[in-house]
Design an enzyme around this catalytic site. Structure first.
Site, mmCIF file in Angstrom:
data_model
loop_
_atom_site.group_PDB
_atom_site.id
_atom_site.type_symbol
_atom_site.label_atom_id
_atom_site.label_comp_id
_atom_site.label_asym_id
_atom_site.label_seq_id
_atom_site.Cartn_x
_atom_site.Cartn_y
_atom_site.Cartn_z
ATOM 1 N N ASP A 13 54.192 17.411 11.457
ATOM 2 C CA ASP A 13 53.526 17.482 10.142
ATOM 3 C C ASP A 13 54.503 17.257 8.997
ATOM 4 O O ASP A 13 54.293 17.736 7.878
ATOM 5 C CB ASP A 13 52.813 18.836 9.946
ATOM 6 C CG ASP A 13 51.865 19.166 11.083
ATOM 7 O OD1 ASP A 13 51.091 18.275 11.461
ATOM 8 O OD2 ASP A 13 51.908 20.296 11.594
ATOM 9 N N LYS A 16 55.346 11.956 8.450
ATOM 10 C CA LYS A 16 55.828 10.704 9.058
ATOM 11 C C LYS A 16 54.896 9.542 8.775
ATOM 12 O O LYS A 16 55.343 8.415 8.561
ATOM 13 C CB LYS A 16 55.974 10.872 10.570
ATOM 14 C CG LYS A 16 57.044 11.857 10.990
ATOM 15 C CD LYS A 16 57.159 11.953 12.502
ATOM 16 C CE LYS A 16 55.929 12.496 13.175
ATOM 17 N NZ LYS A 16 55.606 13.879 12.825
ATOM 18 N N HIS A 43 48.200 12.018 12.245
ATOM 19 C CA HIS A 43 48.991 11.492 11.132
ATOM 20 C C HIS A 43 48.037 11.154 9.992
ATOM 21 O O HIS A 43 47.000 10.523 10.208
ATOM 22 C CB HIS A 43 49.765 10.244 11.553
ATOM 23 C CG HIS A 43 50.789 10.527 12.604
ATOM 24 N ND1 HIS A 43 52.036 11.028 12.305
ATOM 25 C CD2 HIS A 43 50.744 10.419 13.944
ATOM 26 C CE1 HIS A 43 52.718 11.206 13.431
ATOM 27 N NE2 HIS A 43 51.957 10.842 14.437
ATOM 28 N N THR A 249 46.061 18.201 11.092
ATOM 29 C CA THR A 249 45.164 17.046 11.140
ATOM 30 C C THR A 249 44.252 17.096 12.355
ATOM 31 O O THR A 249 43.079 16.739 12.278
ATOM 32 C CB THR A 249 45.985 15.734 11.167
ATOM 33 O OG1 THR A 249 46.870 15.730 10.055
ATOM 34 C CG2 THR A 249 45.084 14.510 11.087
ATOM 35 N N GLY A 323 54.702 12.975 -3.366
ATOM 36 C CA GLY A 323 53.262 13.212 -3.374
ATOM 37 C C GLY A 323 52.651 12.590 -2.137
ATOM 38 O O GLY A 323 53.317 11.859 -1.391
#
Length: 333
Positions: A13, A16, A43, A249, A323
């Site tokens: 997490d 990447k 991802h 995710t 961000g």
């Protein structure tokens, strides 16, 4: 010719997917190929207002000019793959090595029913562990034997190495994070195989002499999903007070949040053979840095954090994420 591996330096997490997407758009590879375990790692890539979450196809799919491969070492769930191909619209661009092992429904059932795996270890329940057991016992089904995957199967190592011979750029994309490597992580609270850069190269059939750069992605505030040691973990009250609240995710479980771990970062960089470090979440160090695209736009607080992190890692930090959106990044390469 350039072959770059991108892997996570902490517990997964790390962001990447965002780093892969950025590097792909800048370096323009002809191939982006996935290594790692299987669909037990998600991802997330944000392009503008659109956010994509994938766990089977490479997160570099957002770069439209690359062919997308799933390397030999990866476990494939045909149902998840089919759904994602439709979801992100990559039919005709995605290919699977014929020697990939298949996750079958029985593997998912075994994973969820095993109290040790599901409760003590805190696995994702996606069947990866039991599927890897079958692979080791040499009884697993392979992609080349699955009619549903027939039109997608190729020889991934051959395709990648021929591309490198032609002088093309290739990105090898890792999954999970260093801290849950079967070999180097917090055993037994780990995944079912190694997750280091060497393994990602091997998963794709690329020899070590063909690797040019290894980008290791670190998070300013490391996170972990599931059970296991987490030396710098803070309480939820502390992380919420900092405005940090994240969810996995794949599992949608709330991530555990920790402070920067310089000792782990240095060890991870060593094992991975890191040549370029990436830091994500610098806007969590100082929200005034949100969206910055130039180093000069960072605050002194953020720069001091980066100086200390670079000293800990022992490798230059050349990618700084400010961000979630793909363009919110400082690239010093």
């Amino acid at each position: 010719m350039s072959c770059t591996i991108i892997v996570g330096g902490f517990f997964g997490d790390e962001g990447k997917g965002k780093i892969v997407a950025h590097v792909a758009h800048k370096d323009k590879p002809t191939i982006i190929s996935r290594g790692g375990v299987g669909p037990n790692a998600g991802h997330t890539v944000q392009v503008g207002e659109k956010e994509y979450g994938v766990r089977m196809i490479p997160s570099g799919f957002v770069y439209p000019d690359a062919r997308l491969f799933i390397g030999t070492g990866v476990l494939v769930n045909p149902d998840v793959l089919r759904q994602e191909i439709e979801y992100v619209g990559v039919e005709g661009r995605i290919f699977v090595d014929g020697r990939c092992s298949i996750i079958e429904p029985k593997h998912i059932e075994q994973d969820k029913a095993d109290a040790y795996l599901s409760k003590k270890i805190g696995t994702t329940g996606t069947g990866c562990g039991p599927a890897n057991v079958d692979r080791v016992q040499r009884i697993a089904q392979q992609a080349k034997d699955n009619p549903e995957l027939a039109k997608y199967t190729i020889d991934v190592p051959l395709e990648i190495n021929q591309a490198l011979d032609r002088g093309e750029n290739v990105i090898l994309e890792g999954t999970q994070g260093f801290g849950i490597s079967l070999y180097f992580g917090t055993y037994p609270f780990v995944t079912s195989k190694d997750t280091s850069a060497s393994q990602i190269a091997a998963d794709n059939g690329v020899g070590p002499t063909r690797i040019d750069d290894v980008i290791v992605v670190f998070k300013a505030y490391p996170t972990r999903v599931g059970e296991g040691p987490f030396g710098t973990e803070m309480t939820r009250e502390e992380s919420h007070a900092l405005g940090i609240e994240e969810f996995g995710t794949v599992t949608h479980r709330e991530r555990r949040i920790g402070c920067w771990d310089g000792t782990m970062a240095r060890y991870s960089a060593m094992i991975n053979g890191c040549t370029i470090a990436a830091i994500t979440g610098i806007d969590n160090v100082d929200e005034a840095c949100y969206g910055a695209t130039e180093y000069e736009q960072l605050t002194e607080k953020a720069k001091e954090f980066l100086r200390k992190a670079e000293e800990d890692i022992g490798v230059p930090i050349k990618l700084i994420s400010t961000g979630p959106e793909m363009s919110q990044i400082i690239d010093l390469r």
